[in-house]
Motif scaffolding. Structure first.
Motif, PDB file in Angstrom:
ATOM      1  N   GLN A 153       0.825  -1.203   0.000  1.00 37.92           N
ATOM      2  CA  GLN A 153       0.000   0.000   0.000  1.00 37.92           C
ATOM      3  C   GLN A 153       0.867   1.264   0.000  1.00 37.92           C
ATOM      4  O   GLN A 153       0.545   2.250  -0.681  1.00 37.92           O
ATOM      5  N   ASP A 154       1.984   1.212   0.760  1.00 32.52           N
ATOM      6  CA  ASP A 154       2.885   2.357   0.797  1.00 32.52           C
ATOM      7  C   ASP A 154       3.482   2.621  -0.592  1.00 32.52           C
ATOM      8  O   ASP A 154       3.569   3.760  -1.035  1.00 32.52           O
ATOM      9  N   GLY A 155       3.848   1.545  -1.235  1.00 30.47           N
ATOM     10  CA  GLY A 155       4.427   1.689  -2.568  1.00 30.47           C
ATOM     11  C   GLY A 155       3.430   2.228  -3.567  1.00 30.47           C
ATOM     12  O   GLY A 155       3.762   3.096  -4.400  1.00 30.47           O
ATOM     13  N   GLN A 156       2.200   1.734  -3.481  1.00 27.71           N
ATOM     14  CA  GLN A 156       1.177   2.158  -4.445  1.00 27.71           C
ATOM     15  C   GLN A 156       0.670   3.574  -4.148  1.00 27.71           C
ATOM     16  O   GLN A 156       0.490   4.383  -5.068  1.00 27.71           O
ATOM     17  N   ALA A 157       0.452   3.872  -2.877  1.00 21.56           N
ATOM     18  CA  ALA A 157      -0.137   5.169  -2.512  1.00 21.56           C
ATOM     19  C   ALA A 157       0.883   6.295  -2.554  1.00 21.56           C
ATOM     20  O   ALA A 157       0.564   7.412  -2.966  1.00 21.56           O
ATOM     21  N   GLN A 158       2.118   5.982  -2.123  1.00 17.31           N
ATOM     22  CA  GLN A 158       3.136   7.028  -2.038  1.00 17.31           C
ATOM     23  C   GLN A 158       4.091   7.023  -3.224  1.00 17.31           C
ATOM     24  O   GLN A 158       4.923   7.926  -3.352  1.00 17.31           O
ATOM     25  N   GLY A 159       3.974   6.011  -4.034  1.00 17.32           N
ATOM     26  CA  GLY A 159       4.861   5.920  -5.180  1.00 17.32           C
ATOM     27  C   GLY A 159       6.297   5.609  -4.806  1.00 17.32           C
ATOM     28  O   GLY A 159       7.227   6.045  -5.488  1.00 17.32           O
ATOM     29  N   ILE A 160       6.467   4.852  -3.732  1.00 12.69           N
ATOM     30  CA  ILE A 160       7.814   4.489  -3.263  1.00 12.69           C
ATOM     31  C   ILE A 160       8.211   3.161  -3.893  1.00 12.69           C
ATOM     32  O   ILE A 160       7.674   2.097  -3.531  1.00 12.69           O
ATOM     33  N   SER A 161       9.116   3.197  -4.822  1.00 12.58           N
ATOM     34  CA  SER A 161       9.484   1.984  -5.544  1.00 12.58           C
ATOM     35  C   SER A 161      10.122   0.944  -4.625  1.00 12.58           C
ATOM     36  O   SER A 161       9.914  -0.270  -4.798  1.00 12.58           O
ATOM     37  N   PHE A 162      10.897   1.381  -3.633  1.00 12.49           N
ATOM     38  CA  PHE A 162      11.559   0.419  -2.765  1.00 12.49           C
ATOM     39  C   PHE A 162      10.531  -0.343  -1.921  1.00 12.49           C
ATOM     40  O   PHE A 162      10.697  -1.541  -1.680  1.00 12.49           O
ATOM     41  N   SER A 163       9.471   0.332  -1.507  1.00 10.70           N
ATOM     42  CA  SER A 163       8.409  -0.350  -0.765  1.00 10.70           C
ATOM     43  C   SER A 163       7.788  -1.459  -1.614  1.00 10.70           C
ATOM     44  O   SER A 163       7.472  -2.545  -1.129  1.00 10.70           O
ATOM     45  N   LEU A 164       7.621  -1.171  -2.920  1.00 12.52           N
ATOM     46  CA  LEU A 164       7.098  -2.202  -3.814  1.00 12.52           C
ATOM     47  C   LEU A 164       8.077  -3.357  -3.966  1.00 12.52           C
ATOM     48  O   LEU A 164       7.673  -4.524  -4.040  1.00 12.52           O
ATOM     49  N   LEU A 165       9.378  -3.046  -3.966  1.00 15.47           N
ATOM     50  CA  LEU A 165      10.379  -4.107  -4.042  1.00 15.47           C
ATOM     51  C   LEU A 165      10.319  -5.000  -2.803  1.00 15.47           C
ATOM     52  O   LEU A 165      10.443  -6.225  -2.898  1.00 15.47           O
ATOM     53  N   VAL A 166      10.103  -4.407  -1.631  1.00 16.07           N
ATOM     54  CA  VAL A 166       9.980  -5.192  -0.398  1.00 16.07           C
ATOM     55  C   VAL A 166       8.724  -6.056  -0.459  1.00 16.07           C
ATOM     56  O   VAL A 166       8.749  -7.236  -0.083  1.00 16.07           O
ATOM     57  N   ALA A 167       7.616  -5.484  -0.938  1.00 14.45           N
ATOM     58  CA  ALA A 167       6.373  -6.253  -1.060  1.00 14.45           C
ATOM     59  C   ALA A 167       6.562  -7.434  -1.996  1.00 14.45           C
ATOM     60  O   ALA A 167       6.092  -8.554  -1.723  1.00 14.45           O
ATOM     61  N   ILE A 168       7.266  -7.200  -3.114  1.00 10.88           N
ATOM     62  CA  ILE A 168       7.543  -8.296  -4.060  1.00 10.88           C
ATOM     63  C   ILE A 168       8.379  -9.372  -3.388  1.00 10.88           C
ATOM     64  O   ILE A 168       8.134 -10.568  -3.546  1.00 10.88           O
ATOM     65  N   GLU A 169       9.361  -8.954  -2.599  1.00 11.78           N
ATOM     66  CA  GLU A 169      10.226  -9.918  -1.915  1.00 11.78           C
ATOM     67  C   GLU A 169       9.447 -10.677  -0.847  1.00 11.78           C
ATOM     68  O   GLU A 169       9.697 -11.877  -0.628  1.00 11.78           O
ATOM     69  N   CYS A 170       8.507 -10.007  -0.201  1.00 11.72           N
ATOM     70  CA  CYS A 170       7.641 -10.692   0.761  1.00 11.72           C
ATOM     71  C   CYS A 170       6.852 -11.800   0.067  1.00 11.72           C
ATOM     72  O   CYS A 170       6.731 -12.922   0.562  1.00 11.72           O
ATOM     73  N   SER A 171       6.304 -11.457  -1.090  1.00 11.44           N
ATOM     74  CA  SER A 171       5.533 -12.426  -1.864  1.00 11.44           C
ATOM     75  C   SER A 171       6.413 -13.598  -2.289  1.00 11.44           C
ATOM     76  O   SER A 171       6.005 -14.759  -2.213  1.00 11.44           O
ATOM     77  N   ARG A 172       7.626 -13.310  -2.702  1.00 10.92           N
ATOM     78  CA  ARG A 172       8.557 -14.367  -3.096  1.00 10.92           C
ATOM     79  C   ARG A 172       8.892 -15.282  -1.902  1.00 10.92           C
ATOM     80  O   ARG A 172       8.982 -16.497  -2.047  1.00 10.92           O
ATOM     81  N   ARG A 173       9.065 -14.645  -0.736  1.00  7.27           N
ATOM     82  CA  ARG A 173       9.391 -15.428   0.449  1.00  7.27           C
ATOM     83  C   ARG A 173       8.243 -16.354   0.829  1.00  7.27           C
ATOM     84  O   ARG A 173       8.450 -17.501   1.209  1.00  7.27           O
ATOM     85  N   MET A 174       7.031 -15.863   0.717  1.00  3.78           N
ATOM     86  CA  MET A 174       5.869 -16.699   0.990  1.00  3.78           C
ATOM     87  C   MET A 174       5.780 -17.844  -0.008  1.00  3.78           C
ATOM     88  O   MET A 174       5.508 -18.990   0.354  1.00  3.78           O
ATOM     89  N   GLY A 175       6.046 -17.517  -1.283  1.00  7.16           N
ATOM     90  CA  GLY A 175       6.010 -18.560  -2.305  1.00  7.16           C
ATOM     91  C   GLY A 175       7.081 -19.608  -2.092  1.00  7.16           C
ATOM     92  O   GLY A 175       6.851 -20.808  -2.301  1.00  7.16           O
ATOM     93  N   ALA A 176       8.245 -19.176  -1.645  1.00  9.68           N
ATOM     94  CA  ALA A 176       9.352 -20.117  -1.442  1.00  9.68           C
ATOM     95  C   ALA A 176       9.088 -21.077  -0.296  1.00  9.68           C
ATOM     96  O   ALA A 176       9.650 -22.175  -0.254  1.00  9.68           O
TER      97      ALA A 176
END
Length: 211
Positions: free
Chosen positions: A176-199
């Motif tokens: 939400q932080d990445g989408q609402a604030q336009g913070i690309s690094f927050s989106l990178l963390v969210a992607i990594e969270c998703s990857r960690r869950m998938g792994a």
């Protein structure tokens, strides 16, 4: 009566065998030994010699309790005070009181341990939150997620921290932080969270929820 003898009779036999005097010299008076002998029950089905063996063992343990109370433990004032109290109660024939003193001490240790654990968790939380900020400054999304896993599992022992509800909340927060604030690094963390869950997913349903 045990083996046809009273507690006094059993203690007299210890005295005859030369075992009572040494016990008295070590601080265990005759009336305490009699009290120990009274703890032997007819239902124990002891013969004379076995009754003497059991009483000798009880005397040995009582002497050890008294000695421990006098010697201390090198484990701090609290432990030494408890052992001294137990020794004193044993010398005064208050075996039940000595047992209650130890039970109270164990409860106190549990309380102290809980307080120490809470303090440790608070400190660990502070350090982990600080580490997340530092890895954010370093723009290391993998490291951030690693610390997030440790943070959400700080007072547990989960085998898959990435599947705890708290981890999902962190994922949503960064997304939400990445989408609402336009913070690309927050989106990178969210992607990594998703990857960690998938792994760490166990089945196809979980893998689908991780996406």
């Amino acid at each position: 009566m045990v083996a046809g003898l009273s507690a006094e009779d059993l203690v007299a036999e210890l005295d005859r065998r030369g075992l009572l005097q040494s016990a008295e010299l070590a601080g265990l008076q005759r009336h305490i030994v009699i009290a120990l002998a009274e703890r032997l029950k007819p239902d124990d089905d002891l013969d004379f010699e076995q009754a003497i063996v059991e009483l000798k063992r009880a005397v040995k343990i009582a002497l050890d309790v008294i000695a421990r109370g006098a010697q201390g433990s090198n484990e701090g004032a609290f432990v030494d005070a408890v052992l001294a109290q137990v020794a004193e109660k044993t010398r005064n024939e208050d075996l039940d009181g000595a047992a209650q003193t130890l039970e109270t001490a164990l409860i106190e240790l549990d309380r102290q341990e809980a307080e120490q654990r809470e303090a440790t968790i608070r400190k660990r939380t502070i350090f982990l939150e600080a580490a997340i900020k530092q890895h954010t400054l370093r723009r290391d999304a993998v490291a951030v997620v690693s610390q997030l896993e440790r943070l959400v599992d700080i007072d547990r022992s989960a085998d898959r921290p990435a599947w705890l509800p708290q981890f999902r909340e962190q994922y949503q927060k960064y997304l939400q932080d990445g989408q609402a604030q336009g913070i690309s690094f927050s989106l990178l963390v969210a992607i990594e969270c998703s990857r960690r869950m998938g792994a760490t997913a166990r089945d196809s349903d979980e893998r689908g929820n991780a996406d």
